[in-house]
Write an enzyme that holds these catalytic residues in place. Structure first.
Site, short mmCIF file in Angstrom:
data_model
loop_
_atom_site.label_atom_id
_atom_site.label_comp_id
_atom_site.label_asym_id
_atom_site.label_seq_id
_atom_site.Cartn_x
_atom_site.Cartn_y
_atom_site.Cartn_z
N TYR A 71 29.71 46.19 -1.80
CA TYR A 71 28.38 46.13 -2.40
C TYR A 71 27.35 45.58 -1.43
O TYR A 71 26.21 46.03 -1.38
CB TYR A 71 28.41 45.26 -3.67
CG TYR A 71 27.15 45.45 -4.49
CD1 TYR A 71 27.05 46.50 -5.39
CD2 TYR A 71 26.04 44.61 -4.33
CE1 TYR A 71 25.89 46.71 -6.12
CE2 TYR A 71 24.87 44.81 -5.04
CZ TYR A 71 24.80 45.86 -5.94
OH TYR A 71 23.66 46.07 -6.65
N PHE A 123 2.47 67.25 0.08
CA PHE A 123 3.79 67.65 -0.37
C PHE A 123 3.95 67.13 -1.79
O PHE A 123 3.47 66.05 -2.13
CB PHE A 123 4.92 67.14 0.55
CG PHE A 123 6.24 67.67 0.05
CD1 PHE A 123 6.54 69.01 0.19
CD2 PHE A 123 7.12 66.87 -0.66
CE1 PHE A 123 7.71 69.54 -0.35
CE2 PHE A 123 8.29 67.39 -1.20
CZ PHE A 123 8.58 68.73 -1.04
N THR A 124 4.67 67.92 -2.61
CA THR A 124 4.73 67.65 -4.05
C THR A 124 5.10 66.19 -4.41
O THR A 124 4.33 65.49 -5.06
CB THR A 124 5.75 68.60 -4.69
OG1 THR A 124 6.98 68.51 -3.97
CG2 THR A 124 5.26 70.06 -4.63
N ASP A 214 5.80 61.36 7.60
CA ASP A 214 6.86 61.94 6.80
C ASP A 214 7.76 62.65 7.80
O ASP A 214 7.46 63.74 8.28
CB ASP A 214 6.30 62.92 5.77
CG ASP A 214 7.41 63.53 4.91
OD1 ASP A 214 8.57 63.54 5.37
OD2 ASP A 214 7.12 64.01 3.80
N LYS A 257 17.42 66.72 5.08
CA LYS A 257 17.01 67.80 5.98
C LYS A 257 17.52 67.49 7.39
O LYS A 257 18.68 67.73 7.69
CB LYS A 257 15.48 67.96 5.97
CG LYS A 257 14.95 68.65 4.71
CD LYS A 257 14.76 67.71 3.56
CE LYS A 257 13.88 68.22 2.47
NZ LYS A 257 13.84 67.28 1.33
N ARG A 381 6.10 78.58 -3.73
CA ARG A 381 5.26 77.50 -3.19
C ARG A 381 3.83 77.99 -3.29
O ARG A 381 3.22 78.44 -2.35
CB ARG A 381 5.63 77.18 -1.73
CG ARG A 381 6.98 76.56 -1.54
CD ARG A 381 7.09 75.06 -1.70
NE ARG A 381 7.28 74.54 -3.04
CZ ARG A 381 7.89 73.39 -3.32
NH1 ARG A 381 8.39 72.64 -2.38
NH2 ARG A 381 7.98 72.96 -4.54
N PHE A 447 7.00 72.72 -11.21
CA PHE A 447 7.76 73.85 -10.65
C PHE A 447 9.26 73.72 -10.85
O PHE A 447 9.98 74.71 -10.93
CB PHE A 447 7.45 74.02 -9.15
CG PHE A 447 7.66 72.76 -8.36
CD1 PHE A 447 6.65 71.81 -8.30
CD2 PHE A 447 8.85 72.52 -7.71
CE1 PHE A 447 6.85 70.62 -7.59
CE2 PHE A 447 9.05 71.35 -7.00
CZ PHE A 447 8.05 70.40 -6.94
#
Ligand code: F0G
Length: 455
Positions: A71, A123-124, A214, A257, A381, A447
């Site tokens: 933990y 970006f969303t 980002d 990614k 998109r 979306f």
């Protein structure tokens, strides 16, 4: 080499299920014409996203076996922390379950009611967290980013004049940070140049504004700098990446990614006070600052994946495989965003379906039609992803696209041929594709779960 062969050999295979058009007609209807809602077992080639869909290497699978699931103080955390510090160069790292976990913490720490957060296109999830914390996103990307037909080496760049004007208009004290995405997802995976990053840093420093990145697809951005920016041809992607990150005060990362894993993320920064604040929030939303929502084994796989992501053969193949698909479509006259970006080929749905108005949701309709005809899953998109403005009306983005997103190390050039041929065949009968209308719409990030019916 124009299109290098896969720099890996296949050790494990996953069988793909095939469906026929009649079956897909029913499946699509049941999914409300939303490709997010399709069962994956009914998808032939899955280009919904490059997020969390990476094929892990044998070394990463081996990493899973040395998961230390303590933990507190997991051994794997220390390896991940050390790797992030070494490869990206930040002083402090806070683990999160994925990118939006990092965005949540960053937004809570930095944003106050009424603040403005400039960025190179929205970006969303990033914008959603900025708004939830009382901020307003302001788009300061260069105009070409909104023009699918205009080619450019660095269409992800921040428009320096737009940024300066915003500072003048609203006051630097109301801009806690600028968020620079590398590469820019919604612009078609377009990169940002080193020169632009430096300029943004210079202006921000002068005005006491922090510069956050980002960094979700930052290795792909580094490859483009090597390929296209003067003075970087002889530097390695690894060196360029470190230099890029050196100009930022911190970064959010979706590890799903460029870190080559199926789940994970982090928030990194140089400021010690900010790190303290982030650790007190991470325990509320994610977990201990030594796991942040990830299993020990996942952190180990991410540390291994980060090192693999800067392998020159990997990243060259990655970028060129995406380009291969784009080149095939472009040669056949399919309207796509040019040049092809890092992670995906974006079809210009308004050009593809000129008989549909944006209210008839052309990109959503095209994504549904591609699935129906070929079993290939893509993602809208466009206006559906852009959501609604504060006054409740649709937000109409200039770019109305369908994204064919290539997972890392999963598909071959032969799969890219299948996808290209499917889209080219559909283009021949494009006038038969009708628009869609909403039958269910959730209040945020619509979306993901909206449902539609053909008009
Ligand atoms: N930033 C960018 C640029 C992204 O593309 C994503 C995710 C996130 C942040 C959020 O990261 O999913 O780990 O919470 N993009 C995925 C996509 C969903 O398909 O483009 P996350």
């Amino acid at each position: 080499m124009k299109y290098p062969a896969e720099p890996f050999k296949i050790k494990t295979v996953e069988t793909i299920e095939m469906t026929d058009r009649e079956e897909r007609k029913e499946i699509l209807k049941d999914a409300g014409y939303n490709t997010f809602l399709l069962p994956s077992k009914n998808v032939y080639i899955d280009l919904l996203t490059d997020s969390g869909t990476t094929a892990m290497s044998d070394k990463q699978w081996a990493s899973l076996m040395i998961g230390d699931e303590a933990y507190g103080g997991s051994e794997n955390w220390f390896r991940l922390e050390e790797t992030v510090k070494e490869i990206y160069g930040f002083d402090h790292v806070v683990p999160t379950h994925q990118g939006r976990g990092a965005e949540n913490i960053l937004s809570q720490i930095m944003i106050e009611e009424g603040d403005y957060i400039p960025g190179n296109m929205y970006f969303t999830t990033t914008k959603a967290h900025q708004e939830l914390n009382g901020g307003e996103f302001v788009d300061v990307i260069v105009d070409e980013a909104h023009q699918p037909d205009v080619k450019g080496d660095f269409k992800g760049n921040v428009d320096i004049e737009k940024y300066k004007n915003l500072i003048e208009e609203v006051g630097a004290e109301n801009i806690p940070y600028i968020n620079v995405a590398l590469t820019v997802n919604m612009a078609g995976g377009q990169p940002v140049s080193m020169e632009n990053i430096k300029k943004v840093k210079e202006i921000s420093e002068k005005n006491d504004i922090m510069v956050m990145s980002d960094a979700t697809r930052c290795v792909e951005n580094a490859y483009y700098i090597k390929e296209r920016e003067d003075g970087y041809q002889d530097k390695s992607v690894k060196e360029i990446l470190k230099e890029m990150m050196n100009h930022f005060d911190g970064a959010t990362m979706s590890g799903k990614k460029d870190c080559m894993v199926n789940i994970g993320g982090f928030l990194a920064m140089n400021d010690a006070d900010m790190y303290q604040e982030a650790t007190s929030l991470v325990v509320v939303y994610e977990g201990m600052p030594t796991y942040g929502g990830m299993a020990g084994r996942d952190m180990e796989a991410m540390a291994t994946g980060i090192r693999e992501s800067v392998n020159p053969h990997y990243i060259e193949h990655r970028i060129k495989q995406v380009r291969y698909l784009g080149d095939k479509l472009e040669e056949a006259g399919i309207p796509i965003i040019k040049p092809v970006g890092g992670h995906a080929v974006f079809i210009d749905a308004r050009e593809f379906l000129p008989h549909l108005s944006q209210d008839q949701l052309p990109a959503q309709a095209l994504a549904a039609a591609i699935y129906l005809e070929s079993g290939v899953r893509s993602m809208e998109r466009g206006v559906v992803s852009a959501g609604r403005d504060a006054d409740g009306t649709h937000h109409y983005p200039k770019l109305e696209t369908v994204r064919l997103t290539i997972p890392r190390r999963v598909y071959t050039y032969a799969h890219m041929d299948v996808v290209a041929n499917a889209v080219i065949d559909l283009y021949e009968k494009r006038d038969k594709i009708s628009g869609l209308e909403f039958v269910y719409e959730p209040p945020t990030l619509r979306f993901f779960t909206s449902e539609f019916e053909p008009l």
